[in-house]
Scaffold this motif. Structure first.
Motif, PDB file in Angstrom:
ATOM      1  N   ARG A 264     -12.943   2.937  -3.721  1.00  0.00           N
ATOM      2  CA  ARG A 264     -12.602   4.358  -3.580  1.00  0.00           C
ATOM      3  C   ARG A 264     -13.745   5.196  -3.002  1.00  0.00           C
ATOM      4  NH1 ARG A 264     -10.636   6.177  -9.302  1.00  0.00           N
ATOM      5  NH2 ARG A 264     -11.743   4.351 -10.022  1.00  0.00           N
TER       6      ARG A 264
ATOM      7  N   ILE B 184      -7.179   1.190  -4.245  1.00  0.00           N
ATOM      8  CA  ILE B 184      -7.752   1.479  -2.926  1.00  0.00           C
ATOM      9  C   ILE B 184      -7.311   2.899  -2.630  1.00  0.00           C
ATOM     10  CG2 ILE B 184      -7.871   0.914  -0.485  1.00  0.00           C
ATOM     11  CD1 ILE B 184      -6.779  -1.833  -1.058  1.00  0.00           C
ATOM     12  N   ASP B 185      -8.263   3.835  -2.561  1.00  0.00           N
ATOM     13  CA  ASP B 185      -7.861   5.219  -2.344  1.00  0.00           C
ATOM     14  C   ASP B 185      -9.029   6.062  -1.830  1.00  0.00           C
ATOM     15  OD1 ASP B 185      -5.916   7.133  -2.217  1.00  0.00           O
ATOM     16  OD2 ASP B 185      -5.696   7.359  -4.375  1.00  0.00           O
ATOM     17  N   TYR B 186      -8.700   7.067  -1.080  1.00  0.00           N
ATOM     18  CA  TYR B 186      -9.646   8.057  -0.565  1.00  0.00           C
ATOM     19  C   TYR B 186     -10.777   7.458   0.262  1.00  0.00           C
ATOM     20  CZ  TYR B 186      -7.196  11.015  -3.875  1.00  0.00           C
ATOM     21  OH  TYR B 186      -6.219  11.671  -4.565  1.00  0.00           O
ATOM     22  N   ASN B 187     -10.490   6.394   0.987  1.00  0.00           N
ATOM     23  CA  ASN B 187     -11.471   5.799   1.886  1.00  0.00           C
ATOM     24  C   ASN B 187     -11.243   6.315   3.300  1.00  0.00           C
ATOM     25  OD1 ASN B 187     -12.765   3.813   0.003  1.00  0.00           O
ATOM     26  ND2 ASN B 187     -10.654   3.136  -0.150  1.00  0.00           N
TER      27      ASN B 187
ATOM     28  N   LYS C  76      -1.576   1.432   4.986  1.00  0.00           N
ATOM     29  CA  LYS C  76      -0.950   1.836   3.728  1.00  0.00           C
ATOM     30  C   LYS C  76       0.204   0.916   3.353  1.00  0.00           C
ATOM     31  CE  LYS C  76      -2.004   6.771   4.006  1.00  0.00           C
ATOM     32  NZ  LYS C  76      -1.413   8.122   4.072  1.00  0.00           N
TER      33      LYS C  76
ATOM     34  N   THR D 192      -1.393  -2.629   2.291  1.00  0.00           N
ATOM     35  CA  THR D 192      -2.097  -2.639   0.999  1.00  0.00           C
ATOM     36  C   THR D 192      -1.242  -2.111  -0.135  1.00  0.00           C
ATOM     37  OG1 THR D 192      -3.026  -0.414   1.288  1.00  0.00           O
ATOM     38  CG2 THR D 192      -4.322  -2.279   2.125  1.00  0.00           C
TER      39      THR D 192
ATOM     40  N   LYS E 104      -1.411   0.851  -0.936  1.00  0.00           N
ATOM     41  CA  LYS E 104      -2.315   1.839  -1.528  1.00  0.00           C
ATOM     42  C   LYS E 104      -2.916   2.708  -0.432  1.00  0.00           C
ATOM     43  CE  LYS E 104      -3.651  -1.254  -5.369  1.00  0.00           C
ATOM     44  NZ  LYS E 104      -2.360  -1.318  -5.900  1.00  0.00           N
ATOM     45  N   ASP E 105      -4.014   3.404  -0.768  1.00  0.00           N
ATOM     46  CA  ASP E 105      -4.756   4.291   0.131  1.00  0.00           C
ATOM     47  C   ASP E 105      -3.865   5.443   0.580  1.00  0.00           C
ATOM     48  OD1 ASP E 105      -7.352   4.763   0.944  1.00  0.00           O
ATOM     49  OD2 ASP E 105      -7.528   2.872   1.966  1.00  0.00           O
TER      50      ASP E 105
END
Length: 171
Positions: free
Chosen positions: A103, A136-139, A165, A168, A170-171
């Protein structure tokens, strides 16, 4: 809170520098890497990561419980190797990297192979499947230049954030 920069290998053997290399050998390592700056990691480049193509943050072997927060990885410059090369800002080389929390990082790669135009420069490359990531986030991902590819996930190149997105979940 490391500042790692200007790591390079200069020869014609197909090797590359690495900013941080991690292989704990433990599925419950519970390792946190945060607030690192890794910039300008170069070398000749190579057609596979196992032979030492340039990588900013490299996770190899068995690693479990990885917390990767607030890192900035900036890969840029020219490499000159006579075959297609691959480089990446962050690499999860094996499927045995598990329980990954990724993250608030910045991954940028604009390395250019000046001899073989079929090289690829990834912002993120993961052989670990979606189930290996707890978060997995805010990358921020950026791949620039003629050989840029946003990412690699599972078994295929991922060209856009929308496709990332989906791949994964996610993200």
């Amino acid at each position: 809170k490391n500042n790692i920069n200007n790591i390079t290998f200069s020869s014609t053997g197909g090797y590359g520098g690495r900013g941080i290399y991690v292989n704990t050998g433990s599925a419950v390592a519970n390792l946190t890497l945060s607030d690192n700056i890794i910039a300008v990691v170069l070398g000749d480049g190579y057609s596979s990561f196992s032979i030492s193509s340039p990588v900013g943050l490299y996770f190899d072997g068995i690693n479990g419980g990885l917390n990767i927060y607030h890192n900035s990885i900036y890969m840029s410059g020219n490499i000159s190797y006579s075959t297609a090369t691959i480089t990446t800002a962050i690499l999860f080389y094996t499927a045995t990297n598990t329980n990954i929390d990724l993250r608030n990082n910045i991954f940028q790669n604009s390395i250019l192979n000046t001899i073989d135009a079929t090289g690829k420069s990834y912002s993120i490359y993961s052989a670990a499947p979606a189930g290996s990531f707890t978060q997995i986030d805010y990358n921020d991902y950026f791949a620039g230049g003629a050989q840029a590819v946003l990412g690699y996930f599972g078994a295929a190149d991922v060209l856009t954030l929308a496709a990332w997105k989906i791949a994964t979940g996610k993200d």
